[in-house]
Design an enzyme around this catalytic site. Structure first.
Site, PDB file in Angstrom:
ATOM      1  N   SER A  40     -61.726   0.980 -26.476  1.00  0.00           N
ATOM      2  CA  SER A  40     -60.809   2.170 -26.900  1.00  0.00           C
ATOM      3  C   SER A  40     -61.642   3.357 -26.902  1.00  0.00           C
ATOM      4  O   SER A  40     -61.929   3.641 -27.995  1.00  0.00           O
ATOM      5  CB  SER A  40     -60.152   1.666 -28.147  1.00  0.00           C
ATOM      6  N   HIS A 154     -58.679  -4.735 -28.894  1.00  0.00           N
ATOM      7  CA  HIS A 154     -59.684  -5.557 -28.923  1.00  0.00           C
ATOM      8  C   HIS A 154     -59.125  -7.061 -28.839  1.00  0.00           C
ATOM      9  O   HIS A 154     -59.909  -7.904 -29.186  1.00  0.00           O
ATOM     10  CB  HIS A 154     -60.434  -5.270 -30.187  1.00  0.00           C
ATOM     11  N   GLU A 163     -58.727  -2.507 -36.178  1.00  0.00           N
ATOM     12  CA  GLU A 163     -59.799  -3.142 -36.970  1.00  0.00           C
ATOM     13  C   GLU A 163     -59.429  -3.230 -38.474  1.00  0.00           C
ATOM     14  O   GLU A 163     -58.845  -2.284 -38.852  1.00  0.00           O
ATOM     15  CB  GLU A 163     -61.101  -2.468 -36.847  1.00  0.00           C
ATOM     16  N   GLU A 204     -64.443  -8.135 -31.211  1.00  0.00           N
ATOM     17  CA  GLU A 204     -65.677  -7.835 -32.100  1.00  0.00           C
ATOM     18  C   GLU A 204     -65.900  -9.006 -33.150  1.00  0.00           C
ATOM     19  O   GLU A 204     -66.638  -8.968 -34.120  1.00  0.00           O
ATOM     20  CB  GLU A 204     -65.379  -6.460 -32.979  1.00  0.00           C
ATOM     21  N   ASP A 242     -59.396   0.852 -38.983  1.00  0.00           N
ATOM     22  CA  ASP A 242     -59.373   1.389 -37.931  1.00  0.00           C
ATOM     23  C   ASP A 242     -58.132   1.203 -37.104  1.00  0.00           C
ATOM     24  O   ASP A 242     -58.168   0.408 -36.226  1.00  0.00           O
ATOM     25  CB  ASP A 242     -60.750   1.348 -36.995  1.00  0.00           C
ATOM     26  N   GLU A 283     -59.959   4.985 -40.510  1.00  0.00           N
ATOM     27  CA  GLU A 283     -60.808   5.584 -39.191  1.00  0.00           C
ATOM     28  C   GLU A 283     -59.645   5.900 -38.038  1.00  0.00           C
ATOM     29  O   GLU A 283     -58.655   5.163 -37.803  1.00  0.00           O
ATOM     30  CB  GLU A 283     -61.788   4.805 -38.632  1.00  0.00           C
ATOM     31  N   ASP A 310     -63.110   9.357 -34.888  1.00  0.00           N
ATOM     32  CA  ASP A 310     -64.002   8.411 -33.932  1.00  0.00           C
ATOM     33  C   ASP A 310     -63.596   9.005 -32.578  1.00  0.00           C
ATOM     34  O   ASP A 310     -64.378  10.016 -31.976  1.00  0.00           O
ATOM     35  CB  ASP A 310     -63.792   6.998 -34.148  1.00  0.00           C
ATOM     36  N   LYS A 335     -71.626   6.937 -32.711  1.00  0.00           N
ATOM     37  CA  LYS A 335     -71.985   5.931 -31.494  1.00  0.00           C
ATOM     38  C   LYS A 335     -72.778   6.797 -30.679  1.00  0.00           C
ATOM     39  O   LYS A 335     -72.427   7.547 -30.025  1.00  0.00           O
ATOM     40  CB  LYS A 335     -70.525   5.335 -31.002  1.00  0.00           C
ATOM     41  N   HIS A 363     -71.234   0.276 -33.781  1.00  0.00           N
ATOM     42  CA  HIS A 363     -71.411  -0.267 -32.426  1.00  0.00           C
ATOM     43  C   HIS A 363     -70.367  -0.075 -31.670  1.00  0.00           C
ATOM     44  O   HIS A 363     -69.449   0.748 -32.157  1.00  0.00           O
ATOM     45  CB  HIS A 363     -71.364  -2.098 -32.640  1.00  0.00           C
ATOM     46  N   LYS A 386     -70.765  -0.042 -39.224  1.00  0.00           N
ATOM     47  CA  LYS A 386     -69.873  -1.190 -38.749  1.00  0.00           C
ATOM     48  C   LYS A 386     -70.282  -1.865 -37.513  1.00  0.00           C
ATOM     49  O   LYS A 386     -70.898  -1.206 -36.662  1.00  0.00           O
ATOM     50  CB  LYS A 386     -68.307  -0.740 -38.561  1.00  0.00           C
TER      51      LYS A 386
HETATM   52  P1  PGA Z   1     -64.463   0.631 -28.967  1.00  0.00           P
HETATM   53  O1  PGA Z   1     -63.994   0.674 -30.225  1.00  0.00           O
HETATM   54  O2  PGA Z   1     -66.010   0.495 -28.999  1.00  0.00           O
HETATM   55  O3  PGA Z   1     -63.553  -0.404 -27.977  1.00  0.00           O
HETATM   56  O4  PGA Z   1     -64.321   2.091 -28.378  1.00  0.00           O
HETATM   57  C1  PGA Z   1     -64.655   0.845 -31.627  1.00  0.00           C
HETATM   58  C2  PGA Z   1     -63.594   1.886 -32.234  1.00  0.00           C
HETATM   59  O5  PGA Z   1     -62.780   2.353 -31.901  1.00  0.00           O
HETATM   60  O6  PGA Z   1     -64.235   2.201 -33.413  1.00  0.00           O
HETATM   61 ZN    ZN Z   2     -62.651   3.753 -33.940  1.00  0.00          ZN
END
Ligand code: PGA
Ligand code: ZN
Length: 426
Positions: A40, A154, A163, A204, A242, A283, A310, A335, A363, A386
């Protein structure tokens, strides 16, 4: 200076190809790093280079690997490198595009992370200490945010939110936090089995039961926390969400729970969830294309929860700076592969800190056994990480690295910390 550079194509945790690179420097230093990959993703992320064509459904990274084994190798071996910033700047210049699309952010981030490991090795420090010295921060063991229930992009279940994380902020040490996380994860599994719900996992490592309403997920999780013997909220275990709202934002409205929400209605909905459940962090509560919604939501909820950008910020210092100026959020997710180099990642952490934003290191949903983000979380002193569920190899690799750091440095503080402590204050 580097004496050898070699990349190869490996598989990530979803079984898609990704880039691994090994750098050799003088003095017997040999380091490796691998690029993670999101599902995503934000529209403004640095771009991965993928081969297209038939093999691996077009997701091969042989072209990114070939770039490392040719022009990037030539660059790295051409001179000696005084520091990470010079090397990362040269990588960006060699790529020549704003989004790193020519060599690929997957190639560049793997090289940049491996180089950071080489610089830390050569300096005689661990990676987390080298990061702390680069940033001028005080090291801290972060609160792990375990993603125990997966939805959205996910998982295949009908749950819109991506999440549901548990954060053992009341634990007094990192090993204790890991134990609480593991016990609650297993209590949740037992509860799902009791209710006849699936214990299959999402990307995840969190459970992905066939439920559709966020309240159902939150009830299951708060029950699991209590079943495991822990209290809800500050002194015990808090919840972080999230929603990854990009995923359910269509034509200017949010499609959720079988109805349509405006951003204000969605903000009110979050408000009701915060009232009923011990939520500490939200998030991507809104979509990246909803710039008016973010400051309104942050004004309404930001004094009670952490509002984390994010997809909105994509770990980009310039985008975070705008977020600070417009009070669009009060925190940033970090990230490294979203922005593409270690230097840019560290710069974003600095901009966030100076603007009074908190940060959480993260991650990606597609991961490898690489543990760079564990060291980044400790070295930045941000107090939060996370890395998915406390299960599955690529997720626990990061948590196990944190346990290793905690074991080797028993005096490091654990917990969220305060803004002052991040810079070495009391
Ligand atoms: P992604 O999801 O690694 O698939 O982008 C993680 C997130 O949205 O925090
Ligand atoms: Zn996110």
């Amino acid at each position: 200076s580097f004496t050898a550079v070699h990349a190869l194509q490996i598989l990530d945790s979803r079984g898609h190809p990704t880039v691994r690179v090994t750098l050799t420097a003088g003095d017997g230093v040999m380091v490796t790093a691998s690029a993670p990959s999101g599902a995503s993703t934000g529209a403004h992320e640095a771009m991965e280079l993928r081969d297209g064509g038939a093999g691996y459904g077009g997701r091969g990274v042989e072209s990114a690997v070939a770039g490392i084994n040719s022009s990037i190798r030539e660059l790295l071996l051409s001179r000696s490198w005084p520091n990470q910033r010079t090397l990362d700047a040269a990588l960006c210049e060699l790529d020549g595009t704003p989004e790193k699309s020519r060599l690929g952010a997957n190639a560049i981030v793997a090289v940049s992370m491996a180089a950071a490991r080489a610089f830390s090795n050569l300096s005689g420090d661990s990676l987390h200490t080298w990061i702390a010295q680069s940033l001028g921060t005080a090291e801290r063991l972060p609160v792990p945010h375990f993603n125990v229930l997966n939805g959205g992009a996910h998982s295949a279940n009908p749950l819109a939110f991506q999440e549901f994380m548990i954060a053992p902020i009341g634990a007094s040490t990192l090993p204790e936090a890991i134990r609480w996380g593991s016990e609650i994860y297993h209590a949740l599994g037992a509860e799902l089995r009791r209710k006849g719900l699936s214990t299959g996992l999402g990307d995840e490592g969190g459970y992905a039961p066939e439920i559709s309403k966020p309240e159902e997920a939150l009830e299951l999780i708060t029950q699991a926390i209590t079943d495991a013997g822990y209290s809800l909220g500050e002194g015990g275990v808090s919840i972080a969400l999230d929603p990854a709202a990009n995923y359910f934002y269509h034509d200017g409205s949010y499609e959720l729970n079988g109805r349509s929400y405006t951003s204000r209605e969605l903000s009110n909905y979050y408000d009701s969830l915060i009232l009923n459940f011990p939520i500490r962090s939200l998030e991507d509560p809104l979509a990246e294309d909803d710039p008016r919604g973010w400051p309104e939501l942050t004004a309404a909820l930001g004094d009670r929860v952490q509002v984390v950008g994010d997809d909105l910020f994509v770990s980009n210092a310039g985008r975070v700076q705008i977020g600070i100026e417009t009070a669009a959020a009060n925190a940033v997710l970090i990230k490294p592969n979203q922005v593409g180099t270690v230097t840019e990642t560290l710069d974003t952490l600095t901009v966030a800190d100076q603007g009074g934003f908190t940060a959480m290191v993260s991650h990606r949903s597609g991961e490898t056994e690489d543990t760079f983000v564990a060291d980044l979380a400790v070295g930045s002193g941000c107090g939060q990480i996370k890395s998915g569920a406390p299960a599955r190899g690529e997720r626990v690799a990061k948590y196990n690295r944190l346990l290793e750091i905690a074991d080797a440095s028993p005096n490091l503080p654990y917990g969220l910390g305060t803004a002052g402590q991040k810079n070495g204050g009391p």
